[in-house]
Motif scaffolding. Sequence first.
Motif, PDB file in Angstrom:
ATOM      1  N   SER A  25       3.522   5.062   0.803  1.00 19.46           N
ATOM      2  CA  SER A  25       2.071   5.206   0.916  1.00 19.46           C
ATOM      3  C   SER A  25       1.689   6.620   1.321  1.00 19.46           C
ATOM      4  O   SER A  25       0.677   7.146   0.859  1.00 19.46           O
ATOM      5  CB  SER A  25       1.501   4.193   1.902  1.00 19.46           C
ATOM      6  OG  SER A  25       1.785   4.573   3.231  1.00 19.46           O
ATOM      7  N   ASP A  26       2.484   7.259   2.168  1.00 18.75           N
ATOM      8  CA  ASP A  26       2.219   8.661   2.516  1.00 18.75           C
ATOM      9  C   ASP A  26       2.429   9.570   1.319  1.00 18.75           C
ATOM     10  O   ASP A  26       1.642  10.489   1.082  1.00 18.75           O
ATOM     11  CB  ASP A  26       3.134   9.119   3.661  1.00 18.75           C
ATOM     12  CG  ASP A  26       2.740   8.516   4.997  1.00 18.75           C
ATOM     13  OD1 ASP A  26       1.586   8.064   5.122  1.00 18.75           O
ATOM     14  OD2 ASP A  26       3.591   8.512   5.895  1.00 18.75           O
ATOM     15  N   TYR A  27       3.486   9.326   0.586  1.00 21.50           N
ATOM     16  CA  TYR A  27       3.825  10.189  -0.549  1.00 21.50           C
ATOM     17  C   TYR A  27       2.773  10.116  -1.654  1.00 21.50           C
ATOM     18  O   TYR A  27       2.374  11.126  -2.217  1.00 21.50           O
ATOM     19  CB  TYR A  27       5.204   9.821  -1.097  1.00 21.50           C
ATOM     20  CG  TYR A  27       5.692  10.753  -2.163  1.00 21.50           C
ATOM     21  CD1 TYR A  27       6.190  12.011  -1.840  1.00 21.50           C
ATOM     22  CD2 TYR A  27       5.653  10.388  -3.498  1.00 21.50           C
ATOM     23  CE1 TYR A  27       6.632  12.879  -2.828  1.00 21.50           C
ATOM     24  CE2 TYR A  27       6.093  11.248  -4.495  1.00 21.50           C
ATOM     25  CZ  TYR A  27       6.586  12.501  -4.146  1.00 21.50           C
ATOM     26  OH  TYR A  27       7.015  13.362  -5.116  1.00 21.50           O
ATOM     27  N   GLU A  31      -3.219   3.473   0.464  1.00 17.07           N
ATOM     28  CA  GLU A  31      -3.260   2.619   1.648  1.00 17.07           C
ATOM     29  C   GLU A  31      -1.954   1.843   1.761  1.00 17.07           C
ATOM     30  O   GLU A  31      -1.381   1.414   0.762  1.00 17.07           O
ATOM     31  CB  GLU A  31      -4.427   1.637   1.560  1.00 17.07           C
ATOM     32  CG  GLU A  31      -5.771   2.270   1.736  1.00 17.07           C
ATOM     33  CD  GLU A  31      -6.077   2.657   3.165  1.00 17.07           C
ATOM     34  OE1 GLU A  31      -5.401   2.172   4.097  1.00 17.07           O
ATOM     35  OE2 GLU A  31      -6.996   3.461   3.357  1.00 17.07           O
ATOM     36  N   LEU A  32      -1.504   1.648   2.999  1.00 17.69           N
ATOM     37  CA  LEU A  32      -0.236   0.977   3.242  1.00 17.69           C
ATOM     38  C   LEU A  32      -0.263  -0.474   2.775  1.00 17.69           C
ATOM     39  O   LEU A  32       0.700  -0.966   2.184  1.00 17.69           O
ATOM     40  CB  LEU A  32       0.117   1.063   4.728  1.00 17.69           C
ATOM     41  CG  LEU A  32       1.413   0.420   5.181  1.00 17.69           C
ATOM     42  CD1 LEU A  32       2.595   0.987   4.423  1.00 17.69           C
ATOM     43  CD2 LEU A  32       1.600   0.626   6.669  1.00 17.69           C
ATOM     44  N   TRP A  33      -1.362  -1.169   3.015  1.00 17.89           N
ATOM     45  CA  TRP A  33      -1.439  -2.577   2.623  1.00 17.89           C
ATOM     46  C   TRP A  33      -1.309  -2.733   1.112  1.00 17.89           C
ATOM     47  O   TRP A  33      -0.722  -3.698   0.626  1.00 17.89           O
ATOM     48  CB  TRP A  33      -2.736  -3.222   3.116  1.00 17.89           C
ATOM     49  CG  TRP A  33      -3.988  -2.595   2.594  1.00 17.89           C
ATOM     50  CD1 TRP A  33      -4.696  -1.585   3.163  1.00 17.89           C
ATOM     51  CD2 TRP A  33      -4.666  -2.916   1.378  1.00 17.89           C
ATOM     52  NE1 TRP A  33      -5.779  -1.259   2.387  1.00 17.89           N
ATOM     53  CE2 TRP A  33      -5.788  -2.063   1.282  1.00 17.89           C
ATOM     54  CE3 TRP A  33      -4.440  -3.836   0.362  1.00 17.89           C
ATOM     55  CZ2 TRP A  33      -6.676  -2.112   0.223  1.00 17.89           C
ATOM     56  CZ3 TRP A  33      -5.323  -3.883  -0.699  1.00 17.89           C
ATOM     57  CH2 TRP A  33      -6.432  -3.033  -0.755  1.00 17.89           C
ATOM     58  N   LEU A  34      -1.828  -1.776   0.342  1.00 19.13           N
ATOM     59  CA  LEU A  34      -1.749  -1.870  -1.110  1.00 19.13           C
ATOM     60  C   LEU A  34      -0.312  -1.663  -1.592  1.00 19.13           C
ATOM     61  O   LEU A  34       0.151  -2.369  -2.498  1.00 19.13           O
ATOM     62  CB  LEU A  34      -2.678  -0.840  -1.749  1.00 19.13           C
ATOM     63  CG  LEU A  34      -2.729  -0.844  -3.265  1.00 19.13           C
ATOM     64  CD1 LEU A  34      -3.242  -2.184  -3.775  1.00 19.13           C
ATOM     65  CD2 LEU A  34      -3.605   0.284  -3.759  1.00 19.13           C
ATOM     66  N   VAL A  39       4.739  -3.966  -3.819  1.00 22.28           N
ATOM     67  CA  VAL A  39       6.183  -4.211  -3.718  1.00 22.28           C
ATOM     68  C   VAL A  39       6.475  -5.712  -3.719  1.00 22.28           C
ATOM     69  O   VAL A  39       7.372  -6.178  -4.429  1.00 22.28           O
ATOM     70  CB  VAL A  39       6.761  -3.522  -2.450  1.00 22.28           C
ATOM     71  CG1 VAL A  39       8.173  -3.993  -2.177  1.00 22.28           C
ATOM     72  CG2 VAL A  39       6.728  -2.024  -2.622  1.00 22.28           C
ATOM     73  N   ILE A  40       5.706  -6.465  -2.966  1.00 24.05           N
ATOM     74  CA  ILE A  40       5.928  -7.922  -2.918  1.00 24.05           C
ATOM     75  C   ILE A  40       5.653  -8.546  -4.287  1.00 24.05           C
ATOM     76  O   ILE A  40       6.399  -9.422  -4.747  1.00 24.05           O
ATOM     77  CB  ILE A  40       5.057  -8.564  -1.820  1.00 24.05           C
ATOM     78  CG1 ILE A  40       5.585  -8.152  -0.447  1.00 24.05           C
ATOM     79  CG2 ILE A  40       5.036 -10.075  -1.942  1.00 24.05           C
ATOM     80  CD1 ILE A  40       4.699  -8.542   0.706  1.00 24.05           C
ATOM     81  N   THR A  41       4.593  -8.092  -4.952  1.00 24.43           N
ATOM     82  CA  THR A  41       4.289  -8.593  -6.291  1.00 24.43           C
ATOM     83  C   THR A  41       5.403  -8.257  -7.266  1.00 24.43           C
ATOM     84  O   THR A  41       5.787  -9.089  -8.105  1.00 24.43           O
ATOM     85  CB  THR A  41       2.953  -8.008  -6.785  1.00 24.43           C
ATOM     86  OG1 THR A  41       1.944  -8.321  -5.834  1.00 24.43           O
ATOM     87  CG2 THR A  41       2.578  -8.559  -8.135  1.00 24.43           C
ATOM     88  N   ALA A  42       5.932  -7.051  -7.177  1.00 20.43           N
ATOM     89  CA  ALA A  42       7.025  -6.648  -8.068  1.00 20.43           C
ATOM     90  C   ALA A  42       8.258  -7.507  -7.827  1.00 20.43           C
ATOM     91  O   ALA A  42       8.958  -7.887  -8.771  1.00 20.43           O
ATOM     92  CB  ALA A  42       7.353  -5.173  -7.870  1.00 20.43           C
ATOM     93  N   VAL A  43       8.540  -7.830  -6.566  1.00 19.87           N
ATOM     94  CA  VAL A  43       9.709  -8.664  -6.261  1.00 19.87           C
ATOM     95  C   VAL A  43       9.515 -10.080  -6.791  1.00 19.87           C
ATOM     96  O   VAL A  43      10.431 -10.667  -7.372  1.00 19.87           O
ATOM     97  CB  VAL A  43       9.980  -8.669  -4.741  1.00 19.87           C
ATOM     98  CG1 VAL A  43      10.981  -9.744  -4.364  1.00 19.87           C
ATOM     99  CG2 VAL A  43      10.480  -7.308  -4.281  1.00 19.87           C
TER     100      VAL A  43
END
Length: 133
Positions: A25-27, A31-34, A39-43
Amino acid sequence: MSSLKRELYRDPKRGKIAGVCAGLSDYFNMELWLVRILVITAVLLSGGPLFVVAYIACWFILDTKPYSDSHKSDKNSQDPISVKFKVWQKGEPPRRALFDLKDRLTRLDSRIQNMEKYVTSSEFTVSREINKL
């Protein structure tokens, strides 16, 4: 284009498991939540084991984010206020940013008033005359 060189780090202080999502999210300035939802959706929806292995690999490969103690300990430092223009961008909503700016300007105004009060006092004049001797 930004002249600053961005690097990808893990951020375990903001992370839940290893800080990989916080570093992403920093890179990407998101937003961190997004990032966590992506990532969870991709998994769940695509190659689950592939993304889990990639996450674990990033956990071991990426360096932790370097922190400076003075930056984290002083919340009132003069960091620029970043305003987000899109929902997914990192930063403060415009209303919150304006509130923070108003707070900074109020503190600055009180400091200037105290300085003016001291400079216009007789104590300052006497002190200045003594220092001239």
